[in-house]
Scaffold this motif. Sequence first.
Motif, mmCIF file in Angstrom:
data_model
loop_
_atom_site.group_PDB
_atom_site.id
_atom_site.type_symbol
_atom_site.label_atom_id
_atom_site.label_comp_id
_atom_site.label_asym_id
_atom_site.label_seq_id
_atom_site.Cartn_x
_atom_site.Cartn_y
_atom_site.Cartn_z
ATOM 1 N N ASN A 111 0.830 -1.205 0.000
ATOM 2 C CA ASN A 111 0.000 0.000 0.000
ATOM 3 C C ASN A 111 0.870 1.263 0.000
ATOM 4 O O ASN A 111 0.497 2.281 0.572
ATOM 5 C CB ASN A 111 -0.908 -0.011 1.231
ATOM 6 N N ALA A 112 2.002 1.169 -0.660
ATOM 7 C CA ALA A 112 3.026 2.208 -0.555
ATOM 8 C C ALA A 112 2.524 3.595 -0.941
ATOM 9 O O ALA A 112 2.746 4.569 -0.201
ATOM 10 C CB ALA A 112 4.241 1.830 -1.401
ATOM 11 N N GLU A 113 1.870 3.724 -2.068
ATOM 12 C CA GLU A 113 1.473 5.054 -2.530
ATOM 13 C C GLU A 113 0.462 5.707 -1.594
ATOM 14 O O GLU A 113 0.573 6.895 -1.266
ATOM 15 C CB GLU A 113 0.920 4.975 -3.957
ATOM 16 N N GLU A 114 -0.521 4.928 -1.156
ATOM 17 C CA GLU A 114 -1.531 5.475 -0.250
ATOM 18 C C GLU A 114 -0.928 5.835 1.102
ATOM 19 O O GLU A 114 -1.241 6.878 1.687
ATOM 20 C CB GLU A 114 -2.680 4.492 -0.073
ATOM 21 N N LEU A 115 -0.068 4.971 1.620
ATOM 22 C CA LEU A 115 0.560 5.261 2.909
ATOM 23 C C LEU A 115 1.465 6.489 2.819
ATOM 24 O O LEU A 115 1.524 7.292 3.747
ATOM 25 C CB LEU A 115 1.362 4.061 3.397
ATOM 26 N N GLN A 154 10.042 3.143 6.428
ATOM 27 C CA GLN A 154 10.801 4.364 6.160
ATOM 28 C C GLN A 154 10.948 4.612 4.662
ATOM 29 O O GLN A 154 10.926 5.766 4.210
ATOM 30 C CB GLN A 154 12.173 4.288 6.827
ATOM 31 N N ALA A 155 11.066 3.542 3.884
ATOM 32 C CA ALA A 155 11.163 3.700 2.438
ATOM 33 C C ALA A 155 9.899 4.321 1.858
ATOM 34 O O ALA A 155 9.943 5.025 0.849
ATOM 35 C CB ALA A 155 11.424 2.345 1.782
ATOM 36 N N VAL A 156 8.773 4.082 2.501
ATOM 37 C CA VAL A 156 7.489 4.612 2.026
ATOM 38 C C VAL A 156 7.220 6.006 2.585
ATOM 39 O O VAL A 156 6.803 6.916 1.854
ATOM 40 C CB VAL A 156 6.347 3.649 2.415
ATOM 41 N N THR A 157 7.443 6.190 3.887
ATOM 42 C CA THR A 157 7.034 7.427 4.556
ATOM 43 C C THR A 157 8.155 8.447 4.698
ATOM 44 O O THR A 157 7.895 9.618 4.976
ATOM 45 C CB THR A 157 6.488 7.125 5.960
ATOM 46 N N GLY A 158 9.410 7.995 4.578
ATOM 47 C CA GLY A 158 10.536 8.881 4.797
ATOM 48 C C GLY A 158 10.857 9.087 6.268
ATOM 49 O O GLY A 158 11.690 9.935 6.619
ATOM 50 N N ARG A 159 10.211 8.309 7.130
ATOM 51 C CA ARG A 159 10.380 8.484 8.573
ATOM 52 C C ARG A 159 10.516 7.121 9.247
ATOM 53 O O ARG A 159 9.698 6.228 9.020
ATOM 54 C CB ARG A 159 9.175 9.233 9.136
ATOM 55 N N LYS A 160 11.545 6.971 10.086
ATOM 56 C CA LYS A 160 11.727 5.720 10.806
ATOM 57 C C LYS A 160 10.727 5.621 11.956
ATOM 58 O O LYS A 160 10.560 6.578 12.715
ATOM 59 C CB LYS A 160 13.147 5.619 11.364
ATOM 60 N N PRO A 161 10.046 4.488 12.091
ATOM 61 C CA PRO A 161 9.088 4.342 13.193
ATOM 62 C C PRO A 161 9.750 4.475 14.565
ATOM 63 O O PRO A 161 10.891 4.070 14.767
ATOM 64 C CB PRO A 161 8.535 2.927 12.994
ATOM 65 N N ARG A 162 8.992 5.038 15.469
ATOM 66 C CA ARG A 162 9.433 5.188 16.862
ATOM 67 C C ARG A 162 8.784 4.135 17.771
ATOM 68 O O ARG A 162 9.346 3.754 18.785
ATOM 69 C CB ARG A 162 9.051 6.595 17.335
ATOM 70 N N PHE A 163 7.595 3.690 17.391
ATOM 71 C CA PHE A 163 6.837 2.756 18.215
ATOM 72 C C PHE A 163 6.723 1.391 17.539
ATOM 73 O O PHE A 163 6.776 1.283 16.305
ATOM 74 C CB PHE A 163 5.431 3.296 18.488
#
Length: 204
Positions: free
Chosen positions: A55-59, A101-110
């Motif tokens: 769901n990369a584009e939507e996410l 991170q590859a999709v959102t540009g942000r590494k998860p924290r939780f």
Amino acid sequence: MIERLPTADKLVALTFDACEAKGQPAYLDRTILDVLAAEKVPYTIFATGLFARRNAEELKALAASPLVRVENHSMDHARHMERFDAAAIRSEVEDADAAIQAVTGRKPRFFRFPGGDHDGRSLAEVEATGHKVVHWTFPSGDPARGVTPERLSEWVLSKTRPGAILIFHVNRRAPATGPALPAILAGLRAKGYRFVPLEEALPP
């Protein structure tokens, strides 16, 4: 492990699991997302790495909103991670981090364990990766067969207390959630609750 927000105020956090296991394709539930967008409330999606890739584009579009965060729900929704060795646990976390991170540009924290299954050792292994483990205050039961929107909204409104972390599912396997959400959000607001992002409510 965190199961509620550290507050006595009437604050709640909305979270939605986006589960996809190996061989079980899953997709975002637009009915739920449309309600959340219309209501302009903050929320967190706990996505598996497989779900993020599919769901990369939507996410990516969702994550561009300041109201939305995408966090780690393991790579492939493997249940009973407490049975995994240390390397396998770290792989579940780190591979999902990379995919998200590859999709959102942000590494998860939780991080949220699939099904909530864990023990002290697996919890410590995940925390050693730098993640806070965030579960939920009570199960909504939204994927249960036969649950109606009316029953779901009644249950959530009756169980919610200040600091609750609410859990629902946004992977098209909880058909009552979208129809129930307007009543849940309105009912909580009528009781004086405000919706806050996990990012703000939980200390670093």
